[in-house]
Motif scaffolding. Structure first.
Motif, PDB file in Angstrom:
ATOM      1  N   MET A 256       0.767  -1.321  -0.144  1.00 63.05           N
ATOM      2  CA  MET A 256       0.084  -0.024  -0.098  1.00 63.05           C
ATOM      3  C   MET A 256       0.859   1.316   0.131  1.00 63.05           C
ATOM      4  O   MET A 256       0.646   2.151  -0.493  1.00 63.05           O
ATOM      5  CB  MET A 256      -0.893  -0.076   1.228  1.00 63.05           C
ATOM      6  N   ALA A 257       1.990   1.232   0.841  1.00 64.65           N
ATOM      7  CA  ALA A 257       2.995   2.505   0.774  1.00 64.65           C
ATOM      8  C   ALA A 257       3.545   2.605  -0.427  1.00 64.65           C
ATOM      9  O   ALA A 257       3.747   3.667  -1.044  1.00 64.65           O
ATOM     10  CB  ALA A 257       3.958   2.235   1.602  1.00 64.65           C
ATOM     11  N   LEU A 258       3.966   1.310  -1.332  1.00 63.91           N
ATOM     12  CA  LEU A 258       4.525   1.529  -2.528  1.00 63.91           C
ATOM     13  C   LEU A 258       3.266   2.223  -3.843  1.00 63.91           C
ATOM     14  O   LEU A 258       3.597   3.176  -4.533  1.00 63.91           O
ATOM     15  CB  LEU A 258       4.646   0.209  -3.299  1.00 63.91           C
TER      16      LEU A 258
ATOM     17  N   ARG B 247      -4.553   1.216  -7.031  1.00 62.25           N
ATOM     18  CA  ARG B 247      -4.647   1.285  -5.774  1.00 62.25           C
ATOM     19  C   ARG B 247      -5.904   0.722  -5.000  1.00 62.25           C
ATOM     20  O   ARG B 247      -6.069  -0.001  -4.120  1.00 62.25           O
ATOM     21  CB  ARG B 247      -4.355   2.849  -5.287  1.00 62.25           C
ATOM     22  N   GLU B 248      -7.000   1.252  -5.743  1.00 63.97           N
ATOM     23  CA  GLU B 248      -8.121   0.940  -5.273  1.00 63.97           C
ATOM     24  C   GLU B 248      -8.628  -0.509  -5.654  1.00 63.97           C
ATOM     25  O   GLU B 248      -9.174  -1.483  -4.560  1.00 63.97           O
ATOM     26  CB  GLU B 248      -9.563   1.754  -6.045  1.00 63.97           C
ATOM     27  N   GLN B 249      -8.012  -1.125  -6.586  1.00 60.01           N
ATOM     28  CA  GLN B 249      -8.282  -2.514  -7.029  1.00 60.01           C
ATOM     29  C   GLN B 249      -7.457  -3.432  -6.064  1.00 60.01           C
ATOM     30  O   GLN B 249      -7.895  -4.739  -5.637  1.00 60.01           O
ATOM     31  CB  GLN B 249      -7.845  -2.839  -8.387  1.00 60.01           C
ATOM     32  N   VAL B 250      -6.332  -3.134  -5.735  1.00 57.82           N
ATOM     33  CA  VAL B 250      -5.318  -3.760  -4.789  1.00 57.82           C
ATOM     34  C   VAL B 250      -6.084  -3.688  -3.404  1.00 57.82           C
ATOM     35  O   VAL B 250      -6.128  -4.695  -2.733  1.00 57.82           O
ATOM     36  CB  VAL B 250      -3.878  -3.295  -4.964  1.00 57.82           C
ATOM     37  N   ALA B 251      -6.353  -2.476  -3.124  1.00 58.07           N
ATOM     38  CA  ALA B 251      -7.102  -2.743  -1.636  1.00 58.07           C
ATOM     39  C   ALA B 251      -8.205  -3.441  -1.649  1.00 58.07           C
ATOM     40  O   ALA B 251      -8.490  -3.918  -0.331  1.00 58.07           O
ATOM     41  CB  ALA B 251      -7.484  -0.943  -1.348  1.00 58.07           C
TER      42      ALA B 251
ATOM     43  N   ALA C  26      -8.244  -6.609   0.979  1.00 52.93           N
ATOM     44  CA  ALA C  26      -9.324  -6.745   1.679  1.00 52.93           C
ATOM     45  C   ALA C  26      -9.922  -7.943   1.789  1.00 52.93           C
ATOM     46  O   ALA C  26     -10.672  -8.788   2.719  1.00 52.93           O
ATOM     47  CB  ALA C  26     -10.595  -5.577   1.724  1.00 52.93           C
ATOM     48  N   ASP C  27     -10.358  -8.509   0.713  1.00 53.30           N
ATOM     49  CA  ASP C  27     -10.894  -9.806   0.525  1.00 53.30           C
ATOM     50  C   ASP C  27      -9.890 -10.885   0.952  1.00 53.30           C
ATOM     51  O   ASP C  27     -10.555 -11.919   1.805  1.00 53.30           O
ATOM     52  CB  ASP C  27     -11.123 -10.266  -1.252  1.00 53.30           C
TER      53      ASP C  27
ATOM     54  N   ALA D  83      -2.666  -9.783  -5.341  1.00 53.09           N
ATOM     55  CA  ALA D  83      -3.313  -8.583  -5.562  1.00 53.09           C
ATOM     56  C   ALA D  83      -2.915  -7.883  -6.537  1.00 53.09           C
ATOM     57  O   ALA D  83      -3.759  -7.369  -7.589  1.00 53.09           O
ATOM     58  CB  ALA D  83      -3.599  -7.660  -4.285  1.00 53.09           C
ATOM     59  N   LEU D  84      -1.565  -7.971  -6.912  1.00 53.30           N
ATOM     60  CA  LEU D  84      -0.971  -7.297  -7.850  1.00 53.30           C
ATOM     61  C   LEU D  84      -1.218  -7.913  -9.229  1.00 53.30           C
ATOM     62  O   LEU D  84      -1.488  -7.252 -10.382  1.00 53.30           O
ATOM     63  CB  LEU D  84       0.365  -7.111  -7.938  1.00 53.30           C
ATOM     64  N   ALA D  85      -0.991  -9.517  -9.167  1.00 53.13           N
ATOM     65  CA  ALA D  85      -1.462 -10.280 -10.415  1.00 53.13           C
ATOM     66  C   ALA D  85      -2.656 -10.030 -10.719  1.00 53.13           C
ATOM     67  O   ALA D  85      -3.093 -10.032 -12.048  1.00 53.13           O
ATOM     68  CB  ALA D  85      -1.189 -11.574 -10.075  1.00 53.13           C
ATOM     69  N   ALA D  86      -3.676  -9.888  -9.856  1.00 52.98           N
ATOM     70  CA  ALA D  86      -5.128  -9.865 -10.240  1.00 52.98           C
ATOM     71  C   ALA D  86      -5.434  -8.508 -10.991  1.00 52.98           C
ATOM     72  O   ALA D  86      -6.296  -8.234 -11.629  1.00 52.98           O
ATOM     73  CB  ALA D  86      -6.103  -9.650  -8.851  1.00 52.98           C
TER      74      ALA D  86
END
Length: 190
Positions: free
Chosen positions: A35-37, A58-62, A66-67, A161-164
């Motif tokens: 998240m900091a990155l 950012r929103e997608q990763v967050a 969360a999931d 999360a990044l891969a998604a």
């Protein structure tokens, strides 16, 4: 090791500490680093993300993080491995949430007063991988780009999360080494 960090990498680590503090968590995780990155502005990783065309990342990763927290921090690989054994993690999480409320498996549990937060073993391993990545590329400093590559290489929830969101190790390397999608002009040696 911290003396080898660029200002961008130091800012990411400081940002991760801030994320842990605001979440009331006593330890800094890979998710906090990620998240900091994503919050980094004017740094190498922000240029990488822009080159990859990852608007709204950012929103997608967050959401993906969360999931994963809702599943008790299980990565997609863990969930798929259990599914292969006939265990439906989503059904189990659903039952637990019916009994104990939404997000019952999520980490956290109120404010934690920690004067000094420690890194989880996964976050420490991410820092070790980042240092190894910098050394492998014959770079004298560890930058925010090395932290990003390390998070992806290590696997787990942050990498999932990044891969998604379509961010792969190969794509990040290509952008960093001068083969960006939009001819972005990122330096070949960061």
């Amino acid at each position: 090791m911290f003396e080898r960090f660029t200002q961008g990498a130091r800012d990411v680590v400081s940002g991760a500490v801030g994320y842990a503090a605001r979440a009331g968590e006593p330890r800094i995780t890979e998710e906090h680093l990620l998240m900091a990155l994503l919050d980094a502005r004017g740094r190498t990783v922000s240029s990488v993300f822009a080159s990859l065309g990852t608007a709204g990342l950012r929103e997608q990763v967050a959401g993906a993080l969360a999931d994963a927290r809702r599943r008790g921090g299980m990565s997609q690989a863990d969930t798929e491995a259990l599914a292969g054994l006939g265990i439906d993690v989503d059904a189990i999480v659903g039952r637990i949430e019916e009994e104990h409320g939404h997000g019952a498996l999520a980490a956290g549990g109120g404010p934690v007063r920690a004067l000094r937060r420690s890194f989880t073993p996964g976050a420490k391993e991410t820092l070790r991988i980042a240092l190894r990545t910098a050394v492998t590329h014959r770079e004298r400093h560890l930058g925010d780009e090395h932290l990003l590559l390390a998070l992806i290489e290590r696997g787990g929830v942050a990498a999932d999360a990044l891969a998604a969101c379509g961010v792969s190790y190969e794509d990040v390397e290509r952008v960093l080494r001068g083969g960006g999608q939009q001819g972005d002009g990122l330096p070949a040696a960061v």
